[in-house]
Design a protein around this motif. Structure first.
Motif, short mmCIF file in Angstrom:
data_model
loop_
_atom_site.label_atom_id
_atom_site.label_comp_id
_atom_site.label_asym_id
_atom_site.label_seq_id
_atom_site.Cartn_x
_atom_site.Cartn_y
_atom_site.Cartn_z
N SER A 1 -9.50 4.16 -4.21
CA SER A 1 -8.51 4.51 -3.19
C SER A 1 -7.88 5.86 -3.47
CB SER A 1 -7.40 3.45 -3.14
OG SER A 1 -7.92 2.20 -2.82
N THR A 2 -7.31 6.43 -2.44
CA THR A 2 -6.46 7.60 -2.59
C THR A 2 -5.06 7.20 -2.17
OG1 THR A 2 -7.01 8.38 -0.37
CG2 THR A 2 -8.30 9.28 -2.18
N CYS A 3 -4.07 7.67 -2.90
CA CYS A 3 -2.70 7.27 -2.64
C CYS A 3 -1.83 8.50 -2.39
CB CYS A 3 -2.11 6.51 -3.82
SG CYS A 3 -2.90 4.91 -4.11
N ASN B 1 -14.04 2.45 -0.15
CA ASN B 1 -15.13 1.48 -0.12
C ASN B 1 -14.96 0.41 0.94
OD1 ASN B 1 -16.31 2.81 -2.22
ND2 ASN B 1 -15.89 1.26 -3.75
N MET B 2 -13.82 0.34 1.57
CA MET B 2 -13.57 -0.71 2.56
C MET B 2 -13.32 -0.10 3.93
SD MET B 2 -11.29 -3.44 0.44
CE MET B 2 -11.40 -4.67 1.71
N VAL C 1 -4.77 -2.61 7.08
CA VAL C 1 -5.26 -2.14 8.37
C VAL C 1 -6.67 -1.64 8.14
CG1 VAL C 1 -4.93 -0.50 10.23
CG2 VAL C 1 -2.94 -1.53 9.12
N CYS C 2 -7.62 -2.27 8.76
CA CYS C 2 -9.04 -1.96 8.55
C CYS C 2 -9.65 -1.52 9.87
CB CYS C 2 -9.75 -3.18 7.99
SG CYS C 2 -11.47 -2.87 7.57
#
Length: 167
Positions: free
Chosen positions: A38-40, A72-73, A109-110
């Motif tokens: 992830s990036t934050c 990745n999601m 939220v995808c």
């Protein structure tokens, strides 16, 4: 004489156990890491506000914005936004304030998933303290749940937020 001594000791004990009205911000261990893959972002904006959207806009408050996007999601996003007074140098947002909607948050939220998950913030706590002219230390724990308030997930952030200009 013994009664006077007992009364003095009782008063000393009662006043020494009084809880501080200032939020205690402590770093226990290390700062929180961004989730894997992830990036934050850990940002805040002065003279800002937010509505039910996820973008800060011009306003009269200080808005804090945490966002993580999982590569990745399919770009699944978790985020929360909250605001404080511009004059604050530290604050404490309670669980009841979070549940009442003072914090805007999305847990998952995808954009390309076949399902829509509707978790909302139902509790937690957020504490913050200004550390210098462009940074705040934020300790947040946001509890997400279903519409019937059953806890599903908790997002914990212990990080320094950096001042940015409005998008």
């Amino acid at each position: 004489m013994k009664a006077k001594i007992k009364m003095v000791l009782l008063c000393v004990i009662m006043f020494s156990c009084r809880k501080s009205s200032k939020p205690e911000i402590t770093l226990t261990g290390t700062l929180s890491d961004c989730p894997a893959n992830s990036t934050c972002t850990y940002n805040y904006f002065d003279n800002a506000d937010f509505t039910n959207g996820n973008q800060p806009v011009a306003g009269s408050s200080r808005v804090f914005w945490y966002k993580t996007v999982n590569a990745n999601m399919c770009g699944a996003t978790t985020e929360f936004l909250f605001k404080t007074n511009m004059s604050d140098i530290e604050f404490d947002i309670t669980s009841s304030q979070i549940a009442a909607g003072d914090v805007f948050a999305n847990n998952f939220v995808c954009p390309c998933c076949d399902y829509d998950i509707a978790f909302k913030p139902i509790g937690g706590e957020i504490k913050g303290r200004r550390t210098d002219a462009t940074h705040w230390l934020i300790n947040a724990s946001i509890i997400f749940g279903t519409s019937i308030s059953a806890p599903i997930d908790t997002v914990v952030v212990n990080q320094y937020f950096t001042r940015q200009t409005l998008p």
